[in-house]
Design a protein around this motif. Structure first.
Motif, PDB file in Angstrom:
ATOM      1  N   ASP A   1      17.912 -10.830  52.034  1.00 53.06           N
ATOM      2  CA  ASP A   1      17.542  -9.523  52.581  1.00 53.06           C
ATOM      3  C   ASP A   1      16.066  -9.287  52.255  1.00 53.06           C
ATOM      4  OD1 ASP A   1      17.314  -6.990  53.493  1.00 53.06           O
ATOM      5  OD2 ASP A   1      19.001  -6.152  52.340  1.00 53.06           O
ATOM      6  N   LEU A   2      15.219  -9.263  53.307  1.00 52.06           N
ATOM      7  CA  LEU A   2      13.778  -9.042  53.160  1.00 52.06           C
ATOM      8  C   LEU A   2      13.321  -7.825  53.949  1.00 52.06           C
ATOM      9  CD1 LEU A   2      12.475 -12.725  53.408  1.00 52.06           C
ATOM     10  CD2 LEU A   2      12.533 -11.299  51.372  1.00 52.06           C
ATOM     11  N   ARG A   3      14.104  -6.798  54.011  1.00 47.81           N
ATOM     12  CA  ARG A   3      13.727  -5.579  54.743  1.00 47.81           C
ATOM     13  C   ARG A   3      12.588  -4.853  54.022  1.00 47.81           C
ATOM     14  NH1 ARG A   3      19.403  -2.616  55.236  1.00 47.81           N
ATOM     15  NH2 ARG A   3      19.609  -3.632  53.197  1.00 47.81           N
ATOM     16  N   ASN A   4      11.691  -4.281  54.850  1.00 49.06           N
ATOM     17  CA  ASN A   4      10.616  -3.429  54.322  1.00 49.06           C
ATOM     18  C   ASN A   4       9.805  -4.154  53.246  1.00 49.06           C
ATOM     19  OD1 ASN A   4      11.132  -0.814  55.741  1.00 49.06           O
ATOM     20  ND2 ASN A   4      13.116  -1.064  54.738  1.00 49.06           N
ATOM     21  N   ASN A   5       9.293  -5.346  53.602  1.00 51.78           N
ATOM     22  CA  ASN A   5       8.448  -6.114  52.697  1.00 51.78           C
ATOM     23  C   ASN A   5       7.054  -6.365  53.267  1.00 51.78           C
ATOM     24  OD1 ASN A   5       9.538  -7.444  50.017  1.00 51.78           O
ATOM     25  ND2 ASN A   5      11.294  -7.170  51.376  1.00 51.78           N
ATOM     26  N   GLN A   6       6.678  -5.620  54.351  1.00 53.43           N
ATOM     27  CA  GLN A   6       5.339  -5.716  54.943  1.00 53.43           C
ATOM     28  C   GLN A   6       4.997  -7.162  55.330  1.00 53.43           C
ATOM     29  OE1 GLN A   6       2.473  -3.840  52.372  1.00 53.43           O
ATOM     30  NE2 GLN A   6       3.814  -2.094  51.910  1.00 53.43           N
ATOM     31  N   ILE A   7       5.971  -7.850  55.890  1.00 55.41           N
ATOM     32  CA  ILE A   7       5.750  -9.240  56.291  1.00 55.41           C
ATOM     33  C   ILE A   7       5.025  -9.254  57.626  1.00 55.41           C
ATOM     34  CG2 ILE A   7       6.884 -11.409  56.849  1.00 55.41           C
ATOM     35  CD1 ILE A   7       9.162 -10.555  55.020  1.00 55.41           C
ATOM     36  N   SER A   8       3.915  -9.949  57.707  1.00 59.40           N
ATOM     37  CA  SER A   8       3.119 -10.042  58.926  1.00 59.40           C
ATOM     38  C   SER A   8       3.569 -11.241  59.754  1.00 59.40           C
ATOM     39  CB  SER A   8       1.645 -10.158  58.561  1.00 59.40           C
ATOM     40  OG  SER A   8       1.426 -11.357  57.834  1.00 59.40           O
ATOM     41  N   HIS A   9       2.850 -11.491  60.859  1.00 61.75           N
ATOM     42  CA  HIS A   9       3.209 -12.621  61.710  1.00 61.75           C
ATOM     43  C   HIS A   9       2.965 -13.953  60.987  1.00 61.75           C
ATOM     44  CE1 HIS A   9      -1.138 -12.190  62.355  1.00 61.75           C
ATOM     45  NE2 HIS A   9      -1.143 -13.471  62.690  1.00 61.75           N
ATOM     46  N   LYS A  10       1.970 -13.991  60.071  1.00 62.31           N
ATOM     47  CA  LYS A  10       1.758 -15.227  59.309  1.00 62.31           C
ATOM     48  C   LYS A  10       2.924 -15.474  58.346  1.00 62.31           C
ATOM     49  CE  LYS A  10      -3.280 -15.154  59.554  1.00 62.31           C
ATOM     50  NZ  LYS A  10      -4.558 -15.146  58.786  1.00 62.31           N
ATOM     51  N   GLY A  11       3.394 -14.420  57.694  1.00 54.84           N
ATOM     52  CA  GLY A  11       4.583 -14.576  56.846  1.00 54.84           C
ATOM     53  C   GLY A  11       5.797 -15.018  57.652  1.00 54.84           C
ATOM     54  N   ALA A  12       5.893 -14.483  58.891  1.00 57.53           N
ATOM     55  CA  ALA A  12       6.997 -14.900  59.755  1.00 57.53           C
ATOM     56  C   ALA A  12       6.873 -16.382  60.112  1.00 57.53           C
ATOM     57  CB  ALA A  12       7.022 -14.044  61.015  1.00 57.53           C
ATOM     58  N   GLU A  13       5.625 -16.848  60.333  1.00 58.45           N
ATOM     59  CA  GLU A  13       5.443 -18.273  60.620  1.00 58.45           C
ATOM     60  C   GLU A  13       5.845 -19.132  59.418  1.00 58.45           C
ATOM     61  OE1 GLU A  13       1.390 -18.554  61.736  1.00 58.45           O
ATOM     62  OE2 GLU A  13       1.686 -17.685  63.742  1.00 58.45           O
ATOM     63  N   GLU A  14       5.500 -18.679  58.189  1.00 57.23           N
ATOM     64  CA  GLU A  14       5.938 -19.416  57.006  1.00 57.23           C
ATOM     65  C   GLU A  14       7.465 -19.431  56.897  1.00 57.23           C
ATOM     66  OE1 GLU A  14       4.124 -21.117  54.958  1.00 57.23           O
ATOM     67  OE2 GLU A  14       2.188 -20.588  55.832  1.00 57.23           O
TER      68      GLU A  14
END
Length: 669
Positions: A150-163
């Motif tokens: 569960d990673l809700r509300n962790n300010q993940i950007s598109h780069k974090g999504a790519e990782e």
């Protein structure tokens, strides 16, 4: 739980800090392996003590640390203790504002821990720290036990999504991922959508609240549906394989049991056959002994008959001697009896008549003896024929001895009873015959003595001669009667022997019936064995068919996976080609922009050098600007058309994948 509490207090005192009362109360109320420290402000010393306890604790399976306001150092200490823990399955770190150090500690935890299956990291700040989050994603790619994240509300950007997408390509255990309310955007959504075809275990991915277009969300949902269908088919195939393996094991056990039962029955039959063969061999030996005893009895009877014949011959010889002596006595006494010849003629004639009668009786006795001899010969022939029949029956018994098994004990008992009876009867008959022979011998001796006395008396007295003659006649009559009685007894004995032979034939018939029944039972058992073997072969064929069916299903599943992978790679290549074309158009547009900038610079130079000509060419510049604006509008329009065309192509590919035979064969959601 008190031990856990005491250990916490001891560790706090060793570090020079006081244990927190709230933590002590929660440790005291620890139930079912769940430690709930939510909304408790944990100090650094408490985190250090709990980290040391978690290294050795083997009872906790759930650890809730939500909203505990953990510092980076405290979170690092707790997570270091969990790295070597092998019991905790559920970890909740919600609302602890974890940052770069927390992300790195979490990455270390995911690399070293092999027991945590559910990790909740909602309301933290892992996304803004790109390097630390990349470390966390790399650890996630190497993890093989985590099932839910569960990673809700962790300010993940598109780069974090790519990782995360790169991690999901390598991860083969994660099944549920919640990324709601982050800043993933279009690029991050596409990266996640592109990684999903290579991940076959993730079946739930939440992306709401991330500003992701609806077509990307639909693509993600379709990929999740495919994974769910794949998981359902895999579970179904595993369940079927498990059921088939159970059925095969059950069939093997039944077959082994039937085989063991069959072997036991065969062993029992062999034992019974061995017992019956031994019993039949013993019985045949007893029969042979009985036959030998009967032969001895018959030979004894023959000897007795010969003795009787010899006695009769002796009596005849004695009668002849007596006649000769009587004739000599008459001749000697003729001179003395001339005076009384006339007086005694009648008496002499009567004596002659009596002598003739005696001779006739003797001839009749001889004829009877001849008849008796003939009868004895016939009896001997009958005995020989019976012996031959017995020999044939013995051969039949020897041939059927292997088949007479089940009723051997009963026949043996009957034979023993009959043997005892026959022995008793033979002993009685022998005893009676022995008594009769002794009586006859004594009588003959007495008669001889009496005859000698009578001869001596005849020499003296004539009257004593007549008395002796009368006594001889009486003795001859008695001897004849006794001989007849002996013949009658011999005939009765022969009849008894015939009855016994008939009884033996009846027993042989019963034994033949028993042999037939044993043969029928053997045939039935053979039929049962053949039926069992046929049933076992049918079961083996069924098992083989089920195994072939399972292999076919596995082959079809692998073929479907290969086709799907090939289709996904083809679509990926087409999308890459479209991206290359779009990038080429973007480079051309940038070149046009650079040309426009160069033209503007030239215009400025010309305007500074030729201000006068600028007034004249303002209209031309305006027209050029208008052309540039039109070009830019045209370029924007072309870009929009290409984007629409790419979206249309992606939708068509997705529609093709949904309408393919793989989609129709997959079970409904």
């Amino acid at each position: 739980m008190e031990e856990f509490q005491r250990a916490y207090s001891r560790l706090c005192k060793e570090s020079g800090a006081e244990p927190q009362e709230a933590v002590l109360q929660r440790l005291l109320g620890l139930l079912r392996g769940r430690l709930d420290l939510a909304t408790q402000s944990l100090t650094l010393d408490t985190c250090r003590a709990l980290g040391k306890l978690l290294q050795k604790e083997a009872l906790l399976t759930e650890l809730v640390l939500s909203d505990c306001m953990l510092s980076d150092e405290g979170a690092t200490l707790l997570l270091q203790g969990l790295c070597v823990n092998t019991v905790v399955r559920f970890l909740d770190l919600k609302g602890n504002n974890l940052r770069a150090a927390g992300a790195e500690a979490l990455g270390k935890l995911l690399r070293q821990n092999k027991s945590i299956q559910s990790l909740t990291l909602e309301w933290n700040s892992l996304g803004p720290w790109e390097d630390a989050f990349a470390t966390f994603c790399g650890a996630l790619a190497a993890n093989s036990t985590l099932r839910q994240l569960d990673l809700r509300n962790n300010q993940i950007s598109h780069k974090g999504a790519e990782e995360l997408a790169l991690a999901l390509r390598s991860n083969a255990s994660l099944q549920q991922l919640d990324l709601r309310w982050n800043h993933i955007g279009l690029l991050g959504g596409r990266a996640l959508a592109n990684c999903l075809p290579s991940n076959r275990t993730l079946w739930r991915l939440e992306l709401a609240g991330n500003s992701i277009p609806s077509d990307v969300l639909r693509a993600v949902e379709q990929a999740m549906d495919r994974n769910q269908d794949r998981q359902a088919t895999v579970r179904e195939s595993q369940a079927r394989a498990h059921i088939l393996s159970k059925e095969v094991q059950h069939l093997r056990e039944e077959k082994s049991k039937q085989f063991l039962d069959l072997m036991e029955t065969i062993d029992r039959q062999r034992e019974e056959m061995a017992k019956s063969s031994t019993a039949s061999a013993a019985r045949v030996g007893r029969l042979q002994e009985a036959l030998s005893e009967r032969h001895s009895v018959i030979s004894a009877l023959k000897a007795k008959l010969q003795m009787a014949e010899a006695a009769l011959a002796l009596s005849e010889q004695k009668a002849r001697d007596l006649g000769e002596r009587l004739a000599a006595a008459e001749q000697e006494q003729r001179s003395l009896a001339q005076r009384q010849a006339k007086e005694h003629r009648l008496e002499l004639q009567e004596a002659a008549d009596r002598e003739s009668k005696l001779l006739r009786d003797l001839s009749a006795a001889q004829e009877k003896n001849l008849r008796l001899r003939n009868q004895v010969d016939e009896l001997e022939r009958k005995v020989k024929s019976q012996q031959e029949q017995l020999f044939l029956s013995r051969q039949e018994l020897t041939t059927t001895s292997a088949e007479l098994k089940m009723r051997a004990a009963q026949a043996e008992e009957r034979l023993e009873l009959e043997k005892t009876r026959s022995r008793q009867s033979l002993e009685d008959a022998e005893h009676l015959r022995f008594k009769e022979v002794e009586h006859m011998t004594r009588h003959l001796e007495e008669s001889e003595k009496a005859m000698q006395d009578r001869v001596q008396r005849l020499e003296a007295v004539r009257l004593s001669l007549e008395e002796e003659l009368s006594r001889v006649k009486a003795a001859a009559l008695s001897e004849r009667g006794r001989a007849e009685e002996e013949l009658l007894k011999a005939k009765s004995q022969v009849r008894l022997e015939e009855q016994r032979l008939a009884h033996l034939e009846e027993k042989l018939r019963l034994l033949a019936q028993a042999r037939d029944e044993a043969q029928s039972t053997c045939l039935q058992q053979k039929q049962m064995v053949a039926d069992a073997q046929a049933r076992a072969s049918q079961l083996g064929l069924q098992v083989e068919g089920l195994r072939r069916r399972l292999e076919e299903l596995q082959q079809e599943l692998s073929n479907k996976d290969q086709e799907k992978a090939a289709e996904v790679t083809r679509v990926r290549l087409e999308l890459q080609e479209q991206n290359g074309r779009l990038q080429a158009e973007l480079t051309a547009q940038e070149a046009l922009k650079e040309k426009a900038a160069a033209l503007e610079r030239q215009l400025k130079v010309i305007a500074s050098d030729h201000r006068e000509a600028l007034l004249d060419r303002e209209s031309e510049n305006a027209s050029l600007r208008e052309k540039l604006r039109l070009k830019e509008a045209e370029i924007a329009r072309i870009r929009e058309e290409e984007a629409q065309r790419a979206s249309f192509l992606q939708n068509a590919v997705l529609a093709y994948v949904q309408g393919s035979p793989l989609r129709t064969l997959s079970p409904p959601k």
